[in-house]
Scaffold this motif. Sequence first.
Motif, PDB file in Angstrom:
ATOM      1  N   LEU A 337      16.347   9.630  47.014  1.00  0.00           N
ATOM      2  CA  LEU A 337      16.810   8.718  48.053  1.00  0.00           C
ATOM      3  C   LEU A 337      15.625   8.287  48.919  1.00  0.00           C
ATOM      4  O   LEU A 337      14.702   9.063  49.167  1.00  0.00           O
ATOM      5  N   VAL A 338      15.673   7.055  49.414  1.00  0.00           N
ATOM      6  CA  VAL A 338      14.500   6.419  50.009  1.00  0.00           C
ATOM      7  C   VAL A 338      14.423   6.655  51.518  1.00  0.00           C
ATOM      8  O   VAL A 338      15.412   6.515  52.239  1.00  0.00           O
ATOM      9  N   LEU A 339      13.225   7.006  51.986  1.00  0.00           N
ATOM     10  CA  LEU A 339      12.915   7.077  53.413  1.00  0.00           C
ATOM     11  C   LEU A 339      12.451   5.715  53.905  1.00  0.00           C
ATOM     12  O   LEU A 339      11.906   4.915  53.133  1.00  0.00           O
ATOM     13  N   ARG A 340      12.628   5.444  55.200  1.00  0.00           N
ATOM     14  CA  ARG A 340      12.037   4.214  55.749  1.00  0.00           C
ATOM     15  C   ARG A 340      10.519   4.279  55.649  1.00  0.00           C
ATOM     16  O   ARG A 340       9.857   3.326  55.254  1.00  0.00           O
ATOM     17  N   TYR A 341       9.990   5.415  56.055  1.00  0.00           N
ATOM     18  CA  TYR A 341       8.556   5.690  56.049  1.00  0.00           C
ATOM     19  C   TYR A 341       8.404   7.189  56.266  1.00  0.00           C
ATOM     20  O   TYR A 341       9.372   7.886  56.596  1.00  0.00           O
ATOM     21  N   THR A 356      17.196  10.204  54.903  1.00  0.00           N
ATOM     22  CA  THR A 356      16.883   9.039  54.080  1.00  0.00           C
ATOM     23  C   THR A 356      17.750   7.876  54.542  1.00  0.00           C
ATOM     24  O   THR A 356      18.897   8.055  54.958  1.00  0.00           O
ATOM     25  N   PHE A 357      17.188   6.663  54.474  1.00  0.00           N
ATOM     26  CA  PHE A 357      17.914   5.475  54.926  1.00  0.00           C
ATOM     27  C   PHE A 357      18.687   4.881  53.759  1.00  0.00           C
ATOM     28  O   PHE A 357      18.101   4.409  52.789  1.00  0.00           O
ATOM     29  N   THR A 358      20.007   4.895  53.871  1.00  0.00           N
ATOM     30  CA  THR A 358      20.843   4.445  52.765  1.00  0.00           C
ATOM     31  C   THR A 358      20.625   2.965  52.467  1.00  0.00           C
ATOM     32  O   THR A 358      20.685   2.545  51.311  1.00  0.00           O
ATOM     33  N   ILE A 359      20.368   2.175  53.496  1.00  0.00           N
ATOM     34  CA  ILE A 359      20.029   0.763  53.284  1.00  0.00           C
ATOM     35  C   ILE A 359      18.876   0.657  52.296  1.00  0.00           C
ATOM     36  O   ILE A 359      18.918  -0.112  51.331  1.00  0.00           O
ATOM     37  N   CYS A 360      17.832   1.434  52.551  1.00  0.00           N
ATOM     38  CA  CYS A 360      16.610   1.350  51.747  1.00  0.00           C
ATOM     39  C   CYS A 360      16.865   1.794  50.308  1.00  0.00           C
ATOM     40  O   CYS A 360      16.278   1.239  49.365  1.00  0.00           O
ATOM     41  N   ALA A 412      27.135  -1.413  59.216  1.00  0.00           N
ATOM     42  CA  ALA A 412      27.297  -2.679  58.501  1.00  0.00           C
ATOM     43  C   ALA A 412      26.147  -2.935  57.536  1.00  0.00           C
ATOM     44  O   ALA A 412      26.357  -3.364  56.397  1.00  0.00           O
ATOM     45  N   PHE A 413      24.907  -2.709  57.987  1.00  0.00           N
ATOM     46  CA  PHE A 413      23.741  -3.036  57.170  1.00  0.00           C
ATOM     47  C   PHE A 413      23.778  -2.256  55.853  1.00  0.00           C
ATOM     48  O   PHE A 413      23.401  -2.765  54.793  1.00  0.00           O
ATOM     49  N   THR A 414      24.245  -1.011  55.898  1.00  0.00           N
ATOM     50  CA  THR A 414      24.352  -0.216  54.682  1.00  0.00           C
ATOM     51  C   THR A 414      25.345  -0.850  53.713  1.00  0.00           C
ATOM     52  O   THR A 414      25.087  -0.965  52.511  1.00  0.00           O
TER      53      THR A 414
END
Length: 450
Positions: A337-341, A356-360, A412-414
């Motif tokens: 799963l992806v981190l923002r940074y 981890t950012f689900t959007i990413c 929402a963004f996710t």
Amino acid sequence: GPRARARTMLHEGEVAFVALGWSEHPLPSSYDEAAAWLARTGRFWQEWLKHGTFPDHPWRAHLQRSALTLKGLTYTPSGAMIAAATTSLPETPGGDRNWDYRYSWIRDSTFMLWALYTLGFDEEANDFFYFVADVVEAEEGQLQVMYGVGGESKLVEQELEHLSGYDHARPVRIGNGAYNQRQHDVWGAVLDSIYLHTRSRDQLPDRLWPIIKRQVDAALAHWREPDSGIWEVRGEPRHFTSSKVMCWVAADRGARLARIRADDATAIRWEAAAGEVHADICANGLDRRGVFVQHYDTEALDASVLLMPLVRFLPPDDRRIRDTVLAIAEELTEEGLVLRYRVGETDDGFSGEEGTFTICSFWLVSALVEIGELARARGLCEKLLSYASPLALYAEQLDPITGRHLGNFPQAFTHLALINAVVHIITAERRLELRVLAQEPELDRPGSTL
């Protein structure tokens, strides 16, 4: 005090109801009335879903739930969509990264419009578009990154010291201090939204042209300056790569809209400016191995550059795009799963870890499809969908070990990124099937995403 209590004993065949409300609407006065209202509510949402267009696919229910979530996060009087319905749900258990997300972010606009138009909800898309257009028109170029649901611009951040949040997290915040940050991606978000709206209508309303000119000119006046970036870091402003990319989007989409308007002189000027921004990013935004990085003064990775193939900054088969997507997939992930940074590599003004950012992670799904890694994209998407709550909802972040949802909820963004990722995969799979049926040897890339 702060509690409401009741206790009763029910025998077989008996019924009871409870109604809690804080509204101008009256409460039901009987079980039958409460049951009738619940049934009417269910029918309303079922009928609303029928207006959408959903593919016949095993993931159809996830698209429907995401559409319902976006509708539920929309303020009908203005058309604004809030980022989440909550404030101060912690990004790390017991941590201090606790924010108020009950506002409408301009950067959500392109994803929101793309998702709603793709799923057939044109009326909701139009309502949201004109909320954005009204705000942009009123600001005359001085665009903020977020607004209140009624277009309010002052969102002063406060800490409520007498309260603790979920799981005793502190501080509890209302308002959001990022409202007056300089974030240069907003101009690109607005221009991409107008371009998407224009394509969906095959016309460019006269009212929008002055807005377009102000926003493109603002982007071109400021693109060389540092900003706080898409993640609203509270450290030192930097030359964030994704911010530069969205300034390029502003000039590129502005030029395309100028062509639609037959204003060739303006189109030529903006195309030249877009070329200058593009060249600057390619010269300064890459590390030694040819991978796009977080900002011009680092070699750290940042998931926001996954947007580059989605906004068509470079072709998806360009080596720099492919290497960037794969580098993020391999080096900026925890349990896939992806981190923002990496927080240790980024001065964001805070200490401590985050999930981890689900959007990413959903952006990575879309980007993997773009570069032709369909099997890998599908595997990641299946994994992400398995993390959904029992109601198929998502918070902002996920703990990669436990799958626990972190941050404000539902976000929402996710759900916008989920729709983009799922539609990417379905589109790619169907094109592959058509290629096989036609016995054509090569799979085309998916069509326009944003």
